[in-house]
Design a protein around this motif. Structure first.
Motif, PDB file in Angstrom:
ATOM      1  N   UNK A   1     -15.311  10.314  -1.359  1.00 36.06           N
ATOM      2  CA  UNK A   1     -16.181  11.441  -1.017  1.00 36.06           C
ATOM      3  C   UNK A   1     -17.608  10.963  -0.916  1.00 36.06           C
ATOM      4  N   UNK A   2     -18.333  11.503   0.060  1.00 30.16           N
ATOM      5  CA  UNK A   2     -19.752  11.180   0.204  1.00 30.16           C
ATOM      6  C   UNK A   2     -20.430  12.259   1.020  1.00 30.16           C
ATOM      7  N   UNK A   3     -21.540  12.750   0.522  1.00 30.64           N
ATOM      8  CA  UNK A   3     -22.347  13.707   1.259  1.00 30.64           C
ATOM      9  C   UNK A   3     -21.613  14.971   1.668  1.00 30.64           C
ATOM     10  N   UNK A   4     -20.703  15.439   0.811  1.00 33.99           N
ATOM     11  CA  UNK A   4     -19.955  16.656   1.108  1.00 33.99           C
ATOM     12  C   UNK A   4     -18.756  16.457   2.017  1.00 33.99           C
ATOM     13  N   UNK A   5     -18.380  15.197   2.280  1.00 34.30           N
ATOM     14  CA  UNK A   5     -17.216  14.894   3.111  1.00 34.30           C
ATOM     15  C   UNK A   5     -16.164  14.132   2.306  1.00 34.30           C
ATOM     16  N   UNK A   6     -14.901  14.447   2.557  1.00 36.06           N
ATOM     17  CA  UNK A   6     -13.773  13.657   2.052  1.00 36.06           C
ATOM     18  C   UNK A   6     -13.267  12.773   3.181  1.00 36.06           C
ATOM     19  N   UNK A   7     -13.008  11.499   2.882  1.00 35.87           N
ATOM     20  CA  UNK A   7     -12.483  10.547   3.864  1.00 35.87           C
ATOM     21  C   UNK A   7     -11.109  10.092   3.394  1.00 35.87           C
ATOM     22  N   UNK A   8     -10.126  10.093   4.313  1.00 36.37           N
ATOM     23  CA  UNK A   8      -8.748   9.805   3.916  1.00 36.37           C
ATOM     24  C   UNK A   8      -7.929   9.418   5.143  1.00 36.37           C
TER      25      UNK A   8
ATOM     26  N   UNK B   1       0.857  -1.187   0.000  1.00 38.42           N
ATOM     27  CA  UNK B   1       0.000   0.000   0.000  1.00 38.42           C
ATOM     28  C   UNK B   1       0.894   1.239   0.000  1.00 38.42           C
ATOM     29  N   UNK B   2       0.660   2.143  -0.960  1.00 35.91           N
ATOM     30  CA  UNK B   2       1.362   3.417  -0.967  1.00 35.91           C
ATOM     31  C   UNK B   2       0.445   4.432  -0.306  1.00 35.91           C
ATOM     32  N   UNK B   3       0.786   4.873   0.912  1.00 31.40           N
ATOM     33  CA  UNK B   3      -0.124   5.700   1.708  1.00 31.40           C
ATOM     34  C   UNK B   3      -0.139   7.136   1.218  1.00 31.40           C
ATOM     35  N   UNK B   4      -1.340   7.684   1.132  1.00 30.26           N
ATOM     36  CA  UNK B   4      -1.506   9.109   0.906  1.00 30.26           C
ATOM     37  C   UNK B   4      -1.683   9.760   2.268  1.00 30.26           C
ATOM     38  N   UNK B   5      -0.701  10.516   2.706  1.00 27.67           N
ATOM     39  CA  UNK B   5      -0.726  11.092   4.043  1.00 27.67           C
ATOM     40  C   UNK B   5      -0.831  12.607   3.944  1.00 27.67           C
ATOM     41  N   UNK B   6      -1.935  13.143   4.418  1.00 28.48           N
ATOM     42  CA  UNK B   6      -2.121  14.590   4.410  1.00 28.48           C
ATOM     43  C   UNK B   6      -1.706  15.126   5.769  1.00 28.48           C
TER      44      UNK B   6
ATOM     45  N   UNK C   1      -6.695   2.730   6.895  1.00 26.55           N
ATOM     46  CA  UNK C   1      -6.814   1.633   5.944  1.00 26.55           C
ATOM     47  C   UNK C   1      -7.088   2.097   4.539  1.00 26.55           C
ATOM     48  N   UNK C   2      -7.047   1.141   3.627  1.00 23.60           N
ATOM     49  CA  UNK C   2      -7.353   1.380   2.222  1.00 23.60           C
ATOM     50  C   UNK C   2      -7.578   0.017   1.561  1.00 23.60           C
ATOM     51  N   UNK C   3      -8.367  -0.018   0.497  1.00 23.44           N
ATOM     52  CA  UNK C   3      -9.086   1.110  -0.077  1.00 23.44           C
ATOM     53  C   UNK C   3     -10.245   1.560   0.809  1.00 23.44           C
TER      54      UNK C   3
ATOM     55  N   UNK D   1     -14.061   3.988 -12.065  1.00 21.80           N
ATOM     56  CA  UNK D   1     -13.969   2.545 -11.907  1.00 21.80           C
ATOM     57  C   UNK D   1     -12.595   2.066 -11.471  1.00 21.80           C
ATOM     58  N   UNK D   2     -11.524   2.765 -11.892  1.00 17.32           N
ATOM     59  CA  UNK D   2     -10.176   2.329 -11.554  1.00 17.32           C
ATOM     60  C   UNK D   2      -9.645   2.872 -10.245  1.00 17.32           C
ATOM     61  N   UNK D   3     -10.468   3.619  -9.505  1.00 16.10           N
ATOM     62  CA  UNK D   3      -9.993   4.232  -8.270  1.00 16.10           C
ATOM     63  C   UNK D   3      -9.489   3.198  -7.266  1.00 16.10           C
ATOM     64  N   UNK D   4     -10.275   2.139  -7.033  1.00 14.97           N
ATOM     65  CA  UNK D   4      -9.908   1.146  -6.040  1.00 14.97           C
ATOM     66  C   UNK D   4      -8.656   0.391  -6.470  1.00 14.97           C
ATOM     67  N   UNK D   5      -8.590   0.004  -7.748  1.00 21.38           N
ATOM     68  CA  UNK D   5      -7.423  -0.716  -8.233  1.00 21.38           C
ATOM     69  C   UNK D   5      -6.162   0.100  -8.056  1.00 21.38           C
ATOM     70  N   UNK D   6      -6.273   1.420  -8.180  1.00 20.01           N
ATOM     71  CA  UNK D   6      -5.122   2.289  -8.029  1.00 20.01           C
ATOM     72  C   UNK D   6      -4.925   2.776  -6.597  1.00 20.01           C
ATOM     73  N   UNK D   7      -5.520   2.113  -5.653  1.00 20.02           N
ATOM     74  CA  UNK D   7      -5.260   2.419  -4.252  1.00 20.02           C
ATOM     75  C   UNK D   7      -6.483   2.725  -3.433  1.00 20.02           C
ATOM     76  N   UNK D   8      -7.365   3.586  -3.960  1.00 20.86           N
ATOM     77  CA  UNK D   8      -8.581   3.947  -3.241  1.00 20.86           C
ATOM     78  C   UNK D   8      -8.292   4.604  -1.902  1.00 20.86           C
ATOM     79  N   UNK D   9      -7.350   5.549  -1.872  1.00 22.38           N
ATOM     80  CA  UNK D   9      -6.907   6.132  -0.611  1.00 22.38           C
ATOM     81  C   UNK D   9      -7.795   7.268  -0.126  1.00 22.38           C
TER      82      UNK D   9
END
Length: 292
Positions: free
Chosen positions: A54-61, A24-29, A89-91, A43-51
């Protein structure tokens, strides 16, 4: 959303599969001050990490605090973020008002490392979905699809989110997969060359799409974009010259979802790429630049 990932070339398809799954290559903010962002679940988001999702105006990371990583969320309008869990965790994906993720291990003794969990968007009601390690998790309708490790093989598993009933959809060993509409697209490592295949969401209707040793791939706007693994250097050249020596050239192609109308897109020096709204994004191996 644009995500990029890399993969070292290794001899042996089983080794390639396991390395790709576990790395897993972590995206760390680390700052997480005021920012705005637009995220689209490609469609390719999860395959490329899924780090990030977004849902309901929120970003999760995931965010690093000191030496520890936590799950965070922040308003897309730019408000400051808040920690929602001591897990990371991820994805990461949101479905049916639940946040799903495969947990990062705290240390080598963490028995929950790689296990699929779900929780409410605010971090409450944490529930274990599957006791086995789950990778490349995609939630669709009443099911979660993921790669489970069986010996040296990565098999595609479907689990019902309520009953927890599990089904092995194919005996093939996979290197990643993408769910799109009514199909699952995947690289079949049980095939001699690691070709691209697709099958229905219940595992039926298996079809072979190409005869190439396929590496990274993604899907966008009616086409599958894929990079050929172990591609000969173009025009008889020895590769691209850099300070670290010669870098191999990879051939990027595209074809329709059924494998027809195939054409060459570009020569790239890195197998990692993503496609978004008519643009191809990839990382150049020589100078590290992201090119679109």
């Amino acid at each position: 959303m644009i995500m990029m990932s890399g993969r070292s070339k290794m001899k042996g398809k089983n080794a390639r599969s396991l390395i790709a799954i576990f790395l897993f290559v972590l995206v760390l903010l680390s700052g997480c001050s005021v920012f705005t962002a637009e995220v689209e679940e490609a469609p390719g988001n999860i395959l490329n990490g899924g780090f990030i999702t977004e849902d309901g105006g929120w970003l999760y990371f995931n965010r690093m605090e000191g030496d520890t990583i936590y799950l965070y969320r922040v308003r897309t309008s730019g408000s400051r973020g808040a920690k929602i869990s001591t897990d990371a965790g991820a994805p990461i994906s949101m479905a049916n008002e639940w946040l799903y993720f495969s947990k990062f291990g705290i240390d080598d003794a963490d028995t929950e490392a790689g296990v699929l969990f779900k929780m409410k968007p605010d971090g409450s009601d944490r529930v274990m979905v599957s006791e086995e390690k789950a990778y490349n998790v995609v939630v669709e309708g009443e099911y979660a699809y993921y790669l489970g490790i069986y010996g040296t093989m990565a098999k595609l598993i479907r689990i019902h989110l309520e009953t927890k009933e599990k089904t092995v959809l194919t005996e093939d060993s996979l290197f990643g997969f993408i769910l799109h509409e009514e199909w699952i697209y995947y690289v079949n490592l049980s095939d001699t060359l690691g070709n691209l295949y697709r099958m229905k969401l219940d595992g039926s209707g298996k079809e072979k799409l190409n005869d190439d040793n396929t590496g990274q791939f993604t899907i966008d706007d009616g086409f599958i974009y894929f990079v050929l693994d172990e591609t000969p250097y173009s025009d008889g050249a020895d590769g691209l010259l850099s300070d670290e020596g010669l870098i191999p050239v990879f051939m990027m192609h595209k074809m329709k979802y059924d494998g027809s109308d195939r054409s060459k897109v570009a020569e790239v020096s890195n197998g990692s790429m993503n496609v978004h709204k008519g643009w191809i994004y990839y990382q150049d191996s020589i100078d590290g630049m992201v090119i679109g």
